[in-house]
Design a protein around this motif. Structure first.
Motif, short mmCIF file in Angstrom:
data_model
loop_
_atom_site.label_atom_id
_atom_site.label_comp_id
_atom_site.label_asym_id
_atom_site.label_seq_id
_atom_site.Cartn_x
_atom_site.Cartn_y
_atom_site.Cartn_z
N ALA A 165 -21.83 -13.61 -20.98
CA ALA A 165 -21.02 -13.09 -22.08
C ALA A 165 -19.98 -14.12 -22.51
O ALA A 165 -19.67 -14.26 -23.70
CB ALA A 165 -20.34 -11.79 -21.67
N ASP A 219 -24.04 -11.60 -15.71
CA ASP A 219 -23.95 -11.15 -17.10
C ASP A 219 -22.57 -11.42 -17.68
O ASP A 219 -22.44 -11.72 -18.88
CB ASP A 219 -24.28 -9.65 -17.19
CG ASP A 219 -25.77 -9.38 -17.10
OD1 ASP A 219 -26.56 -10.32 -17.31
OD2 ASP A 219 -26.15 -8.22 -16.82
N THR A 220 -21.54 -11.31 -16.86
CA THR A 220 -20.19 -11.62 -17.32
C THR A 220 -20.08 -13.08 -17.73
O THR A 220 -19.47 -13.42 -18.76
CB THR A 220 -19.15 -11.30 -16.23
OG1 THR A 220 -19.20 -9.90 -15.94
CG2 THR A 220 -17.75 -11.67 -16.68
N ALA A 279 -29.47 -10.09 -16.65
CA ALA A 279 -29.73 -9.89 -15.22
C ALA A 279 -30.76 -8.80 -14.97
O ALA A 279 -31.66 -8.97 -14.13
CB ALA A 279 -28.43 -9.58 -14.49
N ALA A 296 -26.25 -12.34 -24.56
CA ALA A 296 -26.48 -10.96 -24.15
C ALA A 296 -26.79 -10.89 -22.66
O ALA A 296 -27.26 -11.87 -22.06
CB ALA A 296 -27.63 -10.37 -24.96
N PRO A 297 -26.59 -9.72 -22.03
CA PRO A 297 -26.92 -9.56 -20.61
C PRO A 297 -28.40 -9.84 -20.37
O PRO A 297 -29.26 -9.52 -21.19
CB PRO A 297 -26.58 -8.10 -20.33
CG PRO A 297 -25.60 -7.72 -21.39
CD PRO A 297 -25.98 -8.50 -22.61
N PRO A 328 -25.60 -9.38 -10.10
CA PRO A 328 -26.03 -9.24 -11.49
C PRO A 328 -24.88 -9.09 -12.48
O PRO A 328 -24.94 -9.64 -13.58
CB PRO A 328 -26.92 -7.99 -11.46
CG PRO A 328 -26.47 -7.23 -10.25
CD PRO A 328 -26.07 -8.26 -9.26
N ASP A 329 -23.84 -8.36 -12.10
CA ASP A 329 -22.72 -8.16 -13.02
C ASP A 329 -21.97 -9.46 -13.28
O ASP A 329 -21.58 -9.74 -14.42
CB ASP A 329 -21.75 -7.11 -12.46
CG ASP A 329 -22.37 -5.72 -12.43
OD1 ASP A 329 -23.35 -5.49 -13.17
OD2 ASP A 329 -21.88 -4.87 -11.65
#
Length: 426
Positions: A19, A15-16, A27, A24-25, A11-12
């Motif tokens: 970005a 989202d990265t 996940a 926007a995030p 998930p990180d």
């Protein structure tokens, strides 16, 4: 389309990457929907298994004349019978919401794609050719071409703004460019010539990431078909739903077709001239490859597009697009921009994109991995090789003469039936 399993596991990282696209995030919301969907599936499976188990137990209780137990079990079955459809309905609703959320999220950029907000942040990676030194002030094609057979007035009278009527030698030069492009791409770069439909169903548009996000940019017929915005749609979707043999890859397809775009997002841009039309022709390049081959194929495809400009001796530059200027379905894009002396600027003439497995997931197109006896999503790529109308503009502006004529490039002479120059119509 994105793989929810990969989002769930990383998930990180997801989202990265979003970005980097300026988004926007997402996940957490996606994973939450997925967890609810999976929980409902599990609940339905447990409930169905329990219903089957209880149904058998009812028969056993009745055989033993245990009416109380049988009644209790029958009440449980009735409750399950009422609950299970509700679970299934909720699961379908959550699945629809998850799909709707996933399908509007653009492809994630490759690691080497530069960040940026717009075209000003694109990176020039190469340049070819030297702009011609004129001994007169070069004119823009919109001022020069009408006397040569580029009839904007008749096009507008027939169909409205952004339509053009080509006449005489101008029409022949336009045709010559398309034939030249096809010949180079098929004879020298190994693309298979195709003649696909220009009307397609929703599935083809969806599979090539044109729906639902870009519906307003396309023309739809009264029988719910779409006029293709590019033959990328027809060529790429030709393998929709297929399981390909690894030995069949790479597939390289090309077509010279009419294309149709509403230009909904281009109000006020390029309103003069032949650069941004509702109807135009393009020689499209599409590749279907193994994942490990897609980066090299991207370079190869871009080179194939650049070859056309070099054969026509048209100066151009190659740009690596930043995240803010990259298309929805692309993970990496090169643009080729041709020099237009009348405008004194480089203008886009080809865009070559690697979409990775993004389109393949939407189309459900896989190939058999021979060594592992498994299947995997293919990677798809697309590019212009080239846009015929914009190439015509570049030829007019770069090959113009002081007397208003235009010299035919040497590469096109075999296609022009002895015509060496376009002369102003009297």
């Amino acid at each position: 389309m994105h793989d929810i399993r990969l989002i769930r596991e990383n998930p990180d990282a997801f989202d990265t990457a979003l970005a980097k696209r300026g988004l926007a995030p997402a996940a957490a919301e996606l994973v939450s929907l997925d967890e609810r969907r999976r929980a409902l599936i599990t609940e339905a499976q447990i409930g169905q298994a329990r219903r089957n188990e209880v149904s058998k137990a009812i028969g056993a209780a009745k055989a033993q004349k245990d009416d109380a137990t049988a009644s209790a079990l029958m009440a449980e079955v009735a409750a399950l019978k009422e609950r299970l459809p509700a679970i299934e309905a909720e699961e379908k609703d959550v699945a629809v919401k998850l799909k709707a959320a996933l399908e509007i999220i653009p492809n994630l950029p490759a690691d080497d794609v530069p960040g940026g907000a717009g075209e000003e942040d694109n990176v020039e990676v190469a340049r070819w050719g030297t702009p011609r030194a004129f001994d007169f002030t070069p004119r823009e094609h919109a001022d020069l071409a009408p006397a040569l057979g580029m009839d904007f007035e008749t096009g507008a009278r027939l169909s409205g703004a952004r339509f053009t009527f080509l006449r005489g030698d101008m029409a022949r030069l336009h045709r010559a460019l398309g034939q030249f492009m096809l010949d180079v791409q098929t004879r020298e770069h190994g693309y298979e010539e195709c003649n696909p439909p220009v009307l397609v169903r929703d599935e083809a548009m969806y599979g090539t990431d044109k729906l639902p996000k870009f519906a307003e940019d396309s023309f739809r017929t009264t029988d719910d078909r779409f006029l293709i915005p590019t033959s990328e749609v027809s060529l790429t979707a030709s393998v929709m739903g297929e399981l390909l043999d690894e030995s069949a890859l790479p597939l390289r397809l090309t077509a010279l077709t009419l294309c149709f775009r509403s230009e909904a997002g281009a109000a006020g841009r390029d309103t003069r001239g032949f650069i941004r039309q509702h109807q135009f022709e393009k020689c499209e390049l599409v590749s279907v490859v193994r994942p490990e081959d897609s980066e090299a194929e991207h370079e190869r495809m871009t080179r194939a597009a650049g070859t056309i400009l070099e054969r026509l001796d048209l100066p151009y530059r190659k740009l690596l697009l930043c995240t803010g200027d990259m298309g929805f379905g692309a993970r990496k894009t090169y643009d080729l921009e041709v020099w237009l002396p009348g405008q004194g600027a480089f203008r886009e003439i080809s865009s070559c994109s690697n979409t990775g497995a993004f389109q393949a997931r939407r189309m459900n197109t896989r190939y058999r991995v021979a060594a592992e006896k498994t299947t995997e999503f293919v990677h798809t790529l697309n590019g212009s090789g080239l846009a015929v109308g914009r190439t015509l503009v570049a030829v007019i502006e770069n090959y113009q003469n002081a007397d208003g004529s235009v010299t035919v490039p040497n590469a096109l002479l075999p296609y022009m039936g002895g015509i060496h120059r376009l002369e102003p119509r009297r």
